[in-house]
Design an enzyme around this catalytic site. Structure first.
Site, PDB file in Angstrom:
ATOM      1  N   LYS A  59       0.606  -1.227   0.132  1.00 46.41           N
ATOM      2  CA  LYS A  59      -0.019  -0.195  -0.042  1.00 46.41           C
ATOM      3  C   LYS A  59       1.149   1.137   0.025  1.00 46.41           C
ATOM      4  O   LYS A  59       2.214   1.235   0.442  1.00 46.41           O
ATOM      5  CB  LYS A  59      -1.570  -0.165   1.506  1.00 46.41           C
ATOM      6  CG  LYS A  59      -2.198  -1.598   1.238  1.00 46.41           C
ATOM      7  CD  LYS A  59      -2.949  -1.169   2.322  1.00 46.41           C
ATOM      8  CE  LYS A  59      -3.896  -1.746   2.454  1.00 46.41           C
ATOM      9  NZ  LYS A  59      -5.435  -2.366   3.794  1.00 46.41           N
ATOM     10  N   ARG A  67      -1.261 -14.187   4.604  1.00 40.53           N
ATOM     11  CA  ARG A  67      -1.700 -13.171   5.259  1.00 40.53           C
ATOM     12  C   ARG A  67      -1.020 -13.704   6.663  1.00 40.53           C
ATOM     13  O   ARG A  67      -0.823 -12.850   7.416  1.00 40.53           O
ATOM     14  CB  ARG A  67      -3.042 -14.564   5.658  1.00 40.53           C
ATOM     15  CG  ARG A  67      -3.877 -14.228   4.245  1.00 40.53           C
ATOM     16  CD  ARG A  67      -5.534 -14.346   4.199  1.00 40.53           C
ATOM     17  NE  ARG A  67      -6.245 -13.717   5.406  1.00 40.53           N
ATOM     18  CZ  ARG A  67      -6.133 -12.082   5.109  1.00 40.53           C
ATOM     19  NH1 ARG A  67      -6.069 -11.727   4.125  1.00 40.53           N
ATOM     20  NH2 ARG A  67      -7.530 -11.215   6.453  1.00 40.53           N
ATOM     21  N   THR A 111      -4.977  -7.024  10.518  1.00 39.53           N
ATOM     22  CA  THR A 111      -5.154  -5.802   9.856  1.00 39.53           C
ATOM     23  C   THR A 111      -4.381  -4.527  10.718  1.00 39.53           C
ATOM     24  O   THR A 111      -4.118  -3.907  10.888  1.00 39.53           O
ATOM     25  CB  THR A 111      -6.796  -6.131   9.772  1.00 39.53           C
ATOM     26  OG1 THR A 111      -6.554  -6.911   9.170  1.00 39.53           O
ATOM     27  CG2 THR A 111      -6.745  -4.804   9.177  1.00 39.53           C
ATOM     28  N   ASN A 114      -1.655   0.129   6.569  1.00 36.22           N
ATOM     29  CA  ASN A 114      -1.413  -0.873   7.492  1.00 36.22           C
ATOM     30  C   ASN A 114      -0.558  -2.368   6.391  1.00 36.22           C
ATOM     31  O   ASN A 114      -0.387  -2.782   6.317  1.00 36.22           O
ATOM     32  CB  ASN A 114      -2.914  -1.823   7.764  1.00 36.22           C
ATOM     33  CG  ASN A 114      -4.003  -2.113   6.795  1.00 36.22           C
ATOM     34  OD1 ASN A 114      -3.405  -2.030   5.871  1.00 36.22           O
ATOM     35  ND2 ASN A 114      -4.367  -2.838   7.352  1.00 36.22           N
ATOM     36  N   HIS A 162      -2.562  -5.802   1.394  1.00 35.66           N
ATOM     37  CA  HIS A 162      -3.706  -6.253   1.278  1.00 35.66           C
ATOM     38  C   HIS A 162      -2.901  -7.775   0.568  1.00 35.66           C
ATOM     39  O   HIS A 162      -1.599  -8.371   0.495  1.00 35.66           O
ATOM     40  CB  HIS A 162      -4.128  -5.311  -0.164  1.00 35.66           C
ATOM     41  CG  HIS A 162      -5.334  -6.155  -0.230  1.00 35.66           C
ATOM     42  ND1 HIS A 162      -6.305  -6.604   0.903  1.00 35.66           N
ATOM     43  CD2 HIS A 162      -5.539  -6.822  -1.239  1.00 35.66           C
ATOM     44  CE1 HIS A 162      -7.618  -7.078  -0.253  1.00 35.66           C
ATOM     45  NE2 HIS A 162      -6.900  -7.747  -0.968  1.00 35.66           N
TER      46      HIS A 162
END
Length: 141
Positions: A11, A87, A93, A114, A117
């Protein structure tokens, strides 16, 4: 174990911190291969379409604004159990709840900014990958 593909986005906050290489090193150390990648500055329409599942959520507008605030690095990762593995690498998150050593614990600023993604399920991964990469642009290695 199944070889899977998952979509990953680094991000704007993490791109701005110049930690793309450090994040890629973590993918590779975990046995994930980058099989497609590109840098992009998402348009509002692209971000709204990508996050359409969250359209009715109170954070949707802020999420879209954040995702169009700067360039992102978009990649397809491939490997054994790639979705779960990615993940685990990302962490929770909310970076305050993420385990030490995860991408979000190390590079994220907040639950909004954060860092990364990642697809959350095989069905989601197929849809998310198709948003950014035609199948001809993905190269197993």
């Amino acid at each position: 174990m199944a070889v899977e593909r998952t979509l990953s986005i680094i991000k704007p906050d993490a791109v701005a911190k110049n930690v793309i290489g450090q994040i890629y090193a973590r993918f590779e150390a975990a046995g994930l291969k980058v099989v497609a990648a590109r840098m992009a500055h998402l348009s509002r329409v692209e971000a709204e379409n990508f996050y359409a599942i969250h359209r009715e959520r109170p954070f949707f507008k802020d999420l879209v604004e954040f995702m169009i605030s700067g360039p992102v690095m978009i990649q397809v990762l491939e490997g054994e159990n790639a979705i779960a593995r990615n993940r685990e690498l990302m962490g929770a998150t909310d970076p305050r709840k993420a385990e030490k050593g995860t991408i979000r614990a190390d590079f994220a600023e907040s639950i909004d900014a954060n860092a990364v993604h990642g697809s959350d399920a095989p069905e989601t991964a197929v849809v998310e990958i198709a948003c950014f990469f035609p199948s001809l642009e993905i190269h197993s290695r």
